[in-house]
Design a protein around this motif. Sequence first.
Motif, PDB file in Angstrom:
ATOM      1  N   LYS A 187       0.806  -1.218   0.000  1.00 52.21           N
ATOM      2  CA  LYS A 187       0.000   0.000   0.000  1.00 52.21           C
ATOM      3  C   LYS A 187       0.839   1.269   0.000  1.00 52.21           C
ATOM      4  N   GLN A 188       2.145   1.131   0.239  1.00 50.85           N
ATOM      5  CA  GLN A 188       3.008   2.303   0.314  1.00 50.85           C
ATOM      6  C   GLN A 188       3.697   2.540  -1.030  1.00 50.85           C
ATOM      7  N   ASN A 189       4.294   3.717  -1.176  1.00 49.43           N
ATOM      8  CA  ASN A 189       5.060   4.032  -2.377  1.00 49.43           C
ATOM      9  C   ASN A 189       6.419   3.355  -2.266  1.00 49.43           C
ATOM     10  N   ASN A 190       6.682   2.376  -3.107  1.00 53.13           N
ATOM     11  CA  ASN A 190       7.927   1.617  -3.031  1.00 53.13           C
ATOM     12  C   ASN A 190       8.934   1.985  -4.120  1.00 53.13           C
ATOM     13  N   SER A 191       8.661   3.071  -4.822  1.00 54.92           N
ATOM     14  CA  SER A 191       9.572   3.464  -5.893  1.00 54.92           C
ATOM     15  C   SER A 191      10.810   4.163  -5.322  1.00 54.92           C
ATOM     16  N   LEU A 192      11.944   3.886  -5.949  1.00 54.15           N
ATOM     17  CA  LEU A 192      13.221   4.511  -5.602  1.00 54.15           C
ATOM     18  C   LEU A 192      13.873   4.953  -6.909  1.00 54.15           C
ATOM     19  N   ALA A 193      14.019   6.247  -7.099  1.00 50.07           N
ATOM     20  CA  ALA A 193      14.481   6.776  -8.387  1.00 50.07           C
ATOM     21  C   ALA A 193      15.830   6.199  -8.794  1.00 50.07           C
ATOM     22  N   PHE A 194      16.730   6.026  -7.840  1.00 47.62           N
ATOM     23  CA  PHE A 194      18.054   5.528  -8.193  1.00 47.62           C
ATOM     24  C   PHE A 194      17.991   4.091  -8.703  1.00 47.62           C
ATOM     25  N   LEU A 195      16.994   3.325  -8.224  1.00 48.99           N
ATOM     26  CA  LEU A 195      16.854   1.949  -8.704  1.00 48.99           C
ATOM     27  C   LEU A 195      16.202   1.892 -10.076  1.00 48.99           C
ATOM     28  N   ASP A 196      15.337   2.844 -10.386  1.00 49.61           N
ATOM     29  CA  ASP A 196      14.804   2.925 -11.742  1.00 49.61           C
ATOM     30  C   ASP A 196      15.946   3.106 -12.738  1.00 49.61           C
ATOM     31  N   THR A 197      16.888   3.979 -12.371  1.00 52.38           N
ATOM     32  CA  THR A 197      18.041   4.228 -13.233  1.00 52.38           C
ATOM     33  C   THR A 197      18.931   2.991 -13.326  1.00 52.38           C
ATOM     34  N   PHE A 198      19.219   2.382 -12.172  1.00 44.18           N
ATOM     35  CA  PHE A 198      20.102   1.216 -12.147  1.00 44.18           C
ATOM     36  C   PHE A 198      19.506   0.042 -12.908  1.00 44.18           C
ATOM     37  N   LYS A 199      18.262  -0.293 -12.625  1.00 44.80           N
ATOM     38  CA  LYS A 199      17.620  -1.458 -13.250  1.00 44.80           C
ATOM     39  C   LYS A 199      17.538  -1.291 -14.760  1.00 44.80           C
ATOM     40  N   ASN A 200      17.108  -0.131 -15.193  1.00 43.04           N
ATOM     41  CA  ASN A 200      17.093   0.202 -16.624  1.00 43.04           C
ATOM     42  C   ASN A 200      16.316  -0.847 -17.430  1.00 43.04           C
ATOM     43  N   ASN A 201      15.217  -1.324 -16.811  1.00 44.47           N
ATOM     44  CA  ASN A 201      14.312  -2.296 -17.447  1.00 44.47           C
ATOM     45  C   ASN A 201      14.971  -3.643 -17.745  1.00 44.47           C
ATOM     46  N   LYS A 202      16.022  -3.986 -17.042  1.00 40.38           N
ATOM     47  CA  LYS A 202      16.703  -5.256 -17.263  1.00 40.38           C
ATOM     48  C   LYS A 202      16.332  -6.276 -16.185  1.00 40.38           C
ATOM     49  N   PHE A 203      16.516  -7.524 -16.497  1.00 40.27           N
ATOM     50  CA  PHE A 203      16.255  -8.621 -15.567  1.00 40.27           C
ATOM     51  C   PHE A 203      17.126  -8.436 -14.319  1.00 40.27           C
ATOM     52  N   TYR A 284      12.887  -4.982  -2.913  1.00 44.40           N
ATOM     53  CA  TYR A 284      12.311  -6.215  -3.453  1.00 44.40           C
ATOM     54  C   TYR A 284      11.313  -5.933  -4.573  1.00 44.40           C
ATOM     55  N   SER A 285      10.715  -4.763  -4.583  1.00 45.52           N
ATOM     56  CA  SER A 285       9.742  -4.451  -5.632  1.00 45.52           C
ATOM     57  C   SER A 285      10.393  -4.359  -7.008  1.00 45.52           C
ATOM     58  N   TYR A 286      11.722  -4.275  -7.061  1.00 41.40           N
ATOM     59  CA  TYR A 286      12.451  -4.197  -8.329  1.00 41.40           C
ATOM     60  C   TYR A 286      12.958  -5.565  -8.791  1.00 41.40           C
ATOM     61  N   ALA A 287      12.666  -6.607  -8.038  1.00 41.34           N
ATOM     62  CA  ALA A 287      13.222  -7.928  -8.332  1.00 41.34           C
ATOM     63  C   ALA A 287      12.371  -8.700  -9.332  1.00 41.34           C
ATOM     64  N   ASP A 288      13.042  -9.365 -10.250  1.00 36.89           N
ATOM     65  CA  ASP A 288      12.405 -10.397 -11.059  1.00 36.89           C
ATOM     66  C   ASP A 288      12.533 -11.743 -10.355  1.00 36.89           C
ATOM     67  N   VAL A 289      13.610 -11.888  -9.590  1.00 36.97           N
ATOM     68  CA  VAL A 289      13.852 -13.057  -8.737  1.00 36.97           C
ATOM     69  C   VAL A 289      14.496 -12.560  -7.452  1.00 36.97           C
ATOM     70  N   ALA A 290      14.102 -13.126  -6.325  1.00 38.84           N
ATOM     71  CA  ALA A 290      14.728 -12.765  -5.045  1.00 38.84           C
ATOM     72  C   ALA A 290      15.529 -13.945  -4.520  1.00 38.84           C
ATOM     73  N   TYR A 291      16.706 -13.638  -4.007  1.00 37.49           N
ATOM     74  CA  TYR A 291      17.488 -14.622  -3.257  1.00 37.49           C
ATOM     75  C   TYR A 291      17.507 -14.142  -1.806  1.00 37.49           C
ATOM     76  N   ILE A 292      17.103 -15.012  -0.878  1.00 33.80           N
ATOM     77  CA  ILE A 292      17.045 -14.642   0.534  1.00 33.80           C
ATOM     78  C   ILE A 292      18.166 -15.346   1.279  1.00 33.80           C
ATOM     79  N   GLY A 293      18.954 -14.593   2.033  1.00 33.38           N
ATOM     80  CA  GLY A 293      20.111 -15.133   2.720  1.00 33.38           C
ATOM     81  C   GLY A 293      19.810 -15.687   4.101  1.00 33.38           C
ATOM     82  N   GLY A 294      20.842 -16.252   4.693  1.00 33.32           N
ATOM     83  CA  GLY A 294      20.778 -16.718   6.073  1.00 33.32           C
ATOM     84  C   GLY A 294      20.695 -18.216   6.235  1.00 33.32           C
ATOM     85  N   GLY A 295      20.106 -18.898   5.250  1.00 34.03           N
ATOM     86  CA  GLY A 295      19.892 -20.336   5.384  1.00 34.03           C
ATOM     87  C   GLY A 295      21.163 -21.163   5.341  1.00 34.03           C
ATOM     88  N   LEU A 296      22.246 -20.555   4.856  1.00 34.58           N
ATOM     89  CA  LEU A 296      23.534 -21.227   4.867  1.00 34.58           C
ATOM     90  C   LEU A 296      24.350 -20.865   6.105  1.00 34.58           C
TER      91      LEU A 296
END
Length: 387
Positions: A187-203, A284-296
Amino acid sequence: MHLFVKGRKQVFNQLKNIKKNDNVVWIHAASLGEFEQGRPIIEALKKNNPNYTILLTFFSPSGYEIRKNYPHADVICYLPFDTKSNMKKFIKMANPKLAVIIKYEFWPNLLDELKTSKIKTILVSGIFRENQSFFKWYGGFMRNKLKTFDHFFVQNELSKKLLNTIHIENVTLSGDTRFDRVFDILKQNNSLAFLDTFKNNKFTIVAGSTWKEDEELLIEYINNHATKDEKFIIAPHTIEKKKINELASSIKVPTTLFSKKENVALEKQQVLIIDTIGLLTKIYSYADVAYIGGGLATGLHNILEAATYGIPIVFGGNKYHKFKEANDLLIEKSVTKVTNKEELIDSFVVLKSNSNLRNIMGTTNFQYVKKNIGATNKILEAIKNYL
């Protein structure tokens, strides 16, 4: 250990901020994960009852140090060490109308003092397992301490049944408040301008709460198997400068840090390392796939923060069995467990090449979160009876 001891020296001074006639609701969380479970309750209580004084305590520095300035609590401090004198003084100064303990933390002297002082006490998002001392022949001492609680709100049916076996009937199957917390993120605004630039519509693969063991797998993939049209955002569990620099220097493709993002052309970077805290839920809103740490390492971190965005999840290792959501979603095949570099590489390659599979896994994860919301409202309704 230094923070663990030093922080507790301030507790009783901090409690002086509580006035004699305050209506205190005390919420206790062992660490950051338990805080996230209690957070929906705290914020709803504060919104609906602004006259309440919210006291928030932590046992662990990893919770307190990150949330010591949390705006929805009036007083935030450590829980003192569990001695009779400490707990007697703590309860007298805090003088709560209600004590809310998140998930666990069964300190004998604390529970004795709550009972002696006739303070209403509830456990929320509780989860119990057969191997706990409460359910063993030698567990009479700790079983007796559970009688302090006026009510137990538990996450699953097994917890309810286990408590029933030791003649505790004041139990409600309410679910896990973390589902409400992560669902509200949408429900919140999850956009981050710097991530829009970094992601650049790529996987993009977002690796959250990573430990060294996770990063070794990720580095192998990034350096030797990733294609140039893949992007990676890594948010390490520890942001100590030396460790961040070691991580960055081990990556052989264009890499920058969050703290240095203003000095580079972000769209030309392939890896972005997040050397700050507080952004991961948005990232996480910018992810096509998430890897979650800690299990190792010590134990799997929160996978629900990624699942709520409807994305497939990969995690490493076998230290996930205590987390119901991980077990549930493994059965649903919407998360993938890997134990070595080869399995991680295979998983990433398959997920990148198969958008239909990503959609199926992601939709399953989102629906799982959605169908499990509602615990907070059940608990809030019951709290009304104790205040």
